[in-house]
Enzyme design. Structure first.
Site, PDB file in Angstrom:
ATOM      1  CD1 TRP A 130      -2.585   1.739   0.449  1.00 19.45           C
ATOM      2  CD2 TRP A 130      -1.995   1.921   2.620  1.00 19.45           C
ATOM      3  NE1 TRP A 130      -3.266   2.798   0.999  1.00 19.45           N
ATOM      4  CE2 TRP A 130      -2.925   2.940   2.318  1.00 19.45           C
ATOM      5  CE3 TRP A 130      -1.489   1.843   3.915  1.00 19.45           C
ATOM      6  CZ2 TRP A 130      -3.364   3.857   3.264  1.00 19.45           C
ATOM      7  CZ3 TRP A 130      -1.918   2.751   4.857  1.00 19.45           C
ATOM      8  CH2 TRP A 130      -2.848   3.742   4.543  1.00 19.45           C
ATOM      9  CG  ASP A 211      -2.904  -3.070   6.728  1.00 16.71           C
ATOM     10  OD1 ASP A 211      -4.113  -3.115   7.029  1.00 16.71           O
ATOM     11  OD2 ASP A 211      -2.408  -2.124   6.078  1.00 16.71           O
ATOM     12  CE  LYS A 252     -10.324   0.252   2.994  1.00 18.21           C
ATOM     13  NZ  LYS A 252      -9.809   1.302   2.174  1.00 18.21           N
TER      14      LYS A 252
HETATM   15  C1  LMR Z   1      -6.740   2.728  -0.630  1.00 19.80           C
HETATM   16  O1  LMR Z   1      -5.749   1.999  -0.582  1.00 19.80           O
HETATM   17  O2  LMR Z   1      -7.153   3.227  -1.677  1.00 19.80           O
HETATM   18  C2  LMR Z   1      -7.514   2.994   0.619  1.00 19.80           C
HETATM   19  O3  LMR Z   1      -7.029   2.226   1.662  1.00 19.80           O
HETATM   20  C3  LMR Z   1      -7.636   4.431   0.922  1.00 19.80           C
HETATM   21  C4  LMR Z   1      -6.336   5.031   1.350  1.00 19.80           C
HETATM   22  O4  LMR Z   1      -6.329   5.604   2.446  1.00 19.80           O
HETATM   23  O5  LMR Z   1      -5.350   4.956   0.631  1.00 19.80           O
END
Ligand code: LMR
Length: 404
Positions: A130, A211, A252
């Site tokens: 992420w 996570d 979510k």
């Molecule tokens: C995402 O990955 O798009 C979501 O978890 C929102 C974010 O905060 O990045």
């Protein structure tokens, strides 16, 4: 005073979502941010959540500061959801849980805690991960590295390469892993792979940091918590219960994004350690934002704790999960019909909200500029933004840029 302050380059996900809001093309399609939209393209208000909120409001209760660690009913429900009610780690009071400001807040409190109490430990995140993970841990003063995870050639997990890398990193390193529905790739470890990885993590004295932002979007609530429960049952090299952390979210799974409902749980070797760890997590929170907000957590506690609401929520969550799977099938079929020589099977094997399409940044830019289809520049597509009205157009636009 502030002449030297540099402009913010923007966030790769949130800024893109803002650009989308400004795009006036009527056919625009938002597959950028990780938000679940329903088949009509709206962010749903789940019926179970709406009813729980009505109950919370009807109580007309005062709104005192919550304790630093959050509301007791919320924390208890979170623990039962993650570990399974009656888990030995809970009965043994080995789990320190705080209510956090989304799972991002939990991740950051945990990162600050690690920076203070495991000085010298560095963090390994998956390649890719992420977008915000690296920045969050670096923001806590920790050095961040990556371990192999996704194999672009096959669209699958590089499990052997991942294990090889983790065998070589220093003891007490922190290993951040998505417990399910990996963001951004949608590629997860199987239960057999978790069973092989956990002894390696124990033997090498590494600290797993899970996570869990998408519980319920993979296979089911209990199934998606497999890693949490397997780690909680595992023993470290010294024979004592293994220590690890898990940050989870209801953004979510309850469609409660802006309420910022999440938690951080740190699993310790014994109850005495957990008391001290909880104390230090509280110290970290107090010096940051003092205590979490009250409203959203009470909605979550009601949904999880009241059997009738809980049953309704689980059905709504299952419907979201199934709708995403259905969209995967349609996108796969549309692309396969257009480009039969190419294997799009990864759309079916990946799970959760995201798929890694393999599109490069140039192709992603073309999709946005020519077709008004928004993906993150890494090639991540939010499958939960597809619906019966836009999925074919998305497939055709992707085929066009893949062809060109
Ligand atoms: C995402 O990955 O798009 C979501 O978890 C929102 C974010 O905060 O990045």
């Amino acid at each position: 005073m502030f002449e030297h302050v540099e402009p913010f380059a923007g966030d790769p996900i949130l800024s893109l979502n803002e650009d989308f809001q400004k795009d006036s093309r009527p056919h625009r399609i938002n597959l950028s941010i990780g938000i679940y939209f329903d088949d009509a393209g709206r962010i749903p208000v789940l019926d179970s959540v709406r009813r729980a909120e009505a109950k919370v409001v009807a109580r007309n209760a005062p709104k005192p500061y919550l304790p630093i660690e959050g509301a007791a009913n919320f924390r208890e429900q979170v623990q039962a959801l993650l570990f399974g009610a009656g888990h030995e780690a809970l009965a043994g009071k080995r789990v320190a849980t705080i209510q956090s400001v989304g799972s991002s807040g939990g991740l950051k409190v945990g990162a600050d805690f690690i920076a203070r109490w495991l000085p010298g430990s560095e963090v390994w995140v998956s390649d890719p991960s992420w977008e915000n993970h690296r920045s969050m841990f670096e923001g806590a003063g920790l050095a961040v590295h990556s371990y192999p995870y996704y194999d672009p050639a096959t669209g699958a997990l590089s499990f052997e390469a991942m294990c090889d890398a983790l065998r070589r990193i220093p003891a007490k390193s922190v290993v951040l892993i998505h417990a399910c529905c990996h963001n951004p790739t949608g590629v997860d470890l199987s239960t057999a792979q978790w069973d092989a990885l956990i002894p390696l993590l124990a033997e090498r004295e590494l600290l797993p940091y899970l996570d869990l932002a998408y519980q319920g979007f993979g296979t089911g609530l209990a199934e998606d918590a497999y890693a949490v429960r397997a780690l909680a049952a595992a023993r470290g090299k010294d024979g004592r219960p293994m220590s690890f952390a898990v940050a989870n979210s209801f953004s979510k799974s309850m469609s409660l994004y802006g309420e910022r409902c999440g938690a951080l749980s740190v699993v310790c070797a014994d109850a005495g350690e957990a008391v001290n760890v909880l104390g230090q997590l509280k110290f970290t929170v107090r010096r940051n934002y003092s205590s979490p907000p009250i409203h959203g957590g009470q909605i979550v506690a009601a949904v999880l704790g009241e059997p009738e609401l809980r049953t309704a929520w689980e059905a709504e969550l299952a419907a979201m999960r199934e709708r995403i799977k259905a969209m995967r099938k349609v996108l796969h079929a549309t692309l396969t019909a257009k480009m039969p020589a190419r294997d799009f099977g990864y759309f079916l094997s990946q799970q959760g909200m995201f798929s890694y399409t393999g599109l490069d940044p140039r192709q992603v830019d073309r999709l946005r500029e020519e077709f008004a289809v928004y993906l993150v520049r890494s090639g991540r597509l939010c499958v939960a933004g597809l619906n019966s009205g836009n999925v074919e157009a998305t497939g055709l636009a992707m085929a066009a840029v893949l062809d060109g």
